[in-house]
Motif scaffolding. Structure first.
Motif, mmCIF file in Angstrom:
data_model
loop_
_atom_site.group_PDB
_atom_site.id
_atom_site.type_symbol
_atom_site.label_atom_id
_atom_site.label_comp_id
_atom_site.label_asym_id
_atom_site.label_seq_id
_atom_site.Cartn_x
_atom_site.Cartn_y
_atom_site.Cartn_z
ATOM 1 N N ARG A 85 0.839 -1.216 0.000
ATOM 2 C CA ARG A 85 0.000 0.000 0.000
ATOM 3 C C ARG A 85 0.861 1.249 0.000
ATOM 4 N NH1 ARG A 85 -3.482 -3.155 3.956
ATOM 5 N NH2 ARG A 85 -5.190 -3.902 2.660
ATOM 6 N N SER A 86 1.986 1.211 0.738
ATOM 7 C CA SER A 86 2.839 2.395 0.810
ATOM 8 C C SER A 86 3.461 2.700 -0.555
ATOM 9 C CB SER A 86 3.924 2.209 1.866
ATOM 10 O OG SER A 86 4.898 1.285 1.413
ATOM 11 N N GLY A 88 1.684 2.172 -3.347
ATOM 12 C CA GLY A 88 0.583 2.484 -4.249
ATOM 13 C C GLY A 88 -0.045 1.301 -4.945
ATOM 14 N N TYR A 89 0.162 0.087 -4.406
ATOM 15 C CA TYR A 89 -0.430 -1.095 -5.024
ATOM 16 C C TYR A 89 -1.642 -1.590 -4.240
ATOM 17 C CZ TYR A 89 4.000 -1.558 -7.546
ATOM 18 O OH TYR A 89 5.099 -1.336 -8.338
ATOM 19 N N ARG A 90 -2.586 -2.164 -4.963
ATOM 20 C CA ARG A 90 -3.659 -2.938 -4.344
ATOM 21 C C ARG A 90 -3.717 -4.291 -5.046
ATOM 22 N NH1 ARG A 90 -7.818 0.941 -7.040
ATOM 23 N NH2 ARG A 90 -7.972 -0.013 -9.083
ATOM 24 N N GLY A 92 -5.216 -7.193 -7.129
ATOM 25 C CA GLY A 92 -6.250 -7.467 -8.127
ATOM 26 C C GLY A 92 -6.875 -8.819 -7.852
ATOM 27 N N LEU A 154 -1.176 -7.456 -9.072
ATOM 28 C CA LEU A 154 -1.306 -6.184 -8.364
ATOM 29 C C LEU A 154 -1.725 -5.108 -9.353
ATOM 30 C CD1 LEU A 154 1.899 -6.031 -6.113
ATOM 31 C CD2 LEU A 154 -0.393 -6.870 -5.525
ATOM 32 N N GLU A 155 -2.509 -4.171 -8.861
ATOM 33 C CA GLU A 155 -2.906 -3.015 -9.663
ATOM 34 C C GLU A 155 -2.342 -1.759 -9.001
ATOM 35 O OE1 GLU A 155 -7.137 -4.989 -11.102
ATOM 36 O OE2 GLU A 155 -7.113 -3.638 -9.386
ATOM 37 N N GLU A 156 -1.881 -0.822 -9.841
ATOM 38 C CA GLU A 156 -1.416 0.450 -9.297
ATOM 39 C C GLU A 156 -2.613 1.369 -9.143
ATOM 40 O OE1 GLU A 156 2.606 1.943 -10.526
ATOM 41 O OE2 GLU A 156 2.367 0.357 -12.004
ATOM 42 N N ARG A 157 -2.662 2.015 -8.004
ATOM 43 C CA ARG A 157 -3.806 2.917 -7.732
ATOM 44 C C ARG A 157 -3.794 4.081 -8.698
ATOM 45 N NH1 ARG A 157 -5.843 1.716 -2.600
ATOM 46 N NH2 ARG A 157 -4.395 0.477 -1.384
#
Ligand code: MG
Length: 157
Positions: A85-86, A88-90, A92, A154-157
């Protein structure tokens, strides 16, 4: 989007709990390791770290560090999620397979999915967990250990 792969193995021994995806499965043996030896969660963490280009759990949580003795791997997954998260990933989605000759894991899989999904902040339908035997072949077939594979997107925010 970024993808990652994780693979882990732990030895099966007497007098250890069997914990997979944070589910404590009552069985005659359990997995040996410095932490709780949750081979499924370890493979998932390595897939997540791999997708983010953050090396692996051996570097994030060294197994000679007494801080991680007996560690709850779901708490380590929380730490991995903080790292992601730090940056910028979440998550998928994640797909994982546990290789084990015994016991039958199907009854425990919904809870494994729920545990992992909750820690990753996604719905359980984004976390697939499968289990298979290896038809009596190799170390999983002989009951010497269990292995797990995982892939993560992973997806980038
Ligand atoms: Mg491991």
């Amino acid at each position: 989007m970024r993808i990652g792969h994780g693979y882990d193995v732990h030895r099966l021994v007497a007098d250890r709990p069997l914990i997979l995806g944070g589910v404590d499965i009552s069985w005659e043996r359990g997995l040996l390791g410095h932490s709780d030896a949750d081979v499924l969660t370890h493979a998932v963490m390595d897939a997540l770290l791999g997708a983010a280009g953050l090396w692996d759990i051996g570097h994030a949580f060294p197994d000679d560090d007494p801080a991680y003795a007996g560690a709850d791997s779901l708490v380590l997954l929380d730490r991995v999620m903080e790292m992601l998260r730090s940056r910028g990933y979440r998550v998928g989605n994640v797909d994982a397979t546990v290789l084990a000759q015994r016991p039958k894991l199907a009854p425990y899989i919904p809870q494994m999915r729920a545990n992992l999904a909750a820690r990753m902040g996604v719905d359980p339908d984004r976390v697939n967990v499968k289990a298979t035997t290896e038809e009596g072949l190799g170390f999983t077939g002989a009951g010497e250990g269990m292995a797990a594979h995982a892939v993560a997107l992973l997806e980038e925010r």
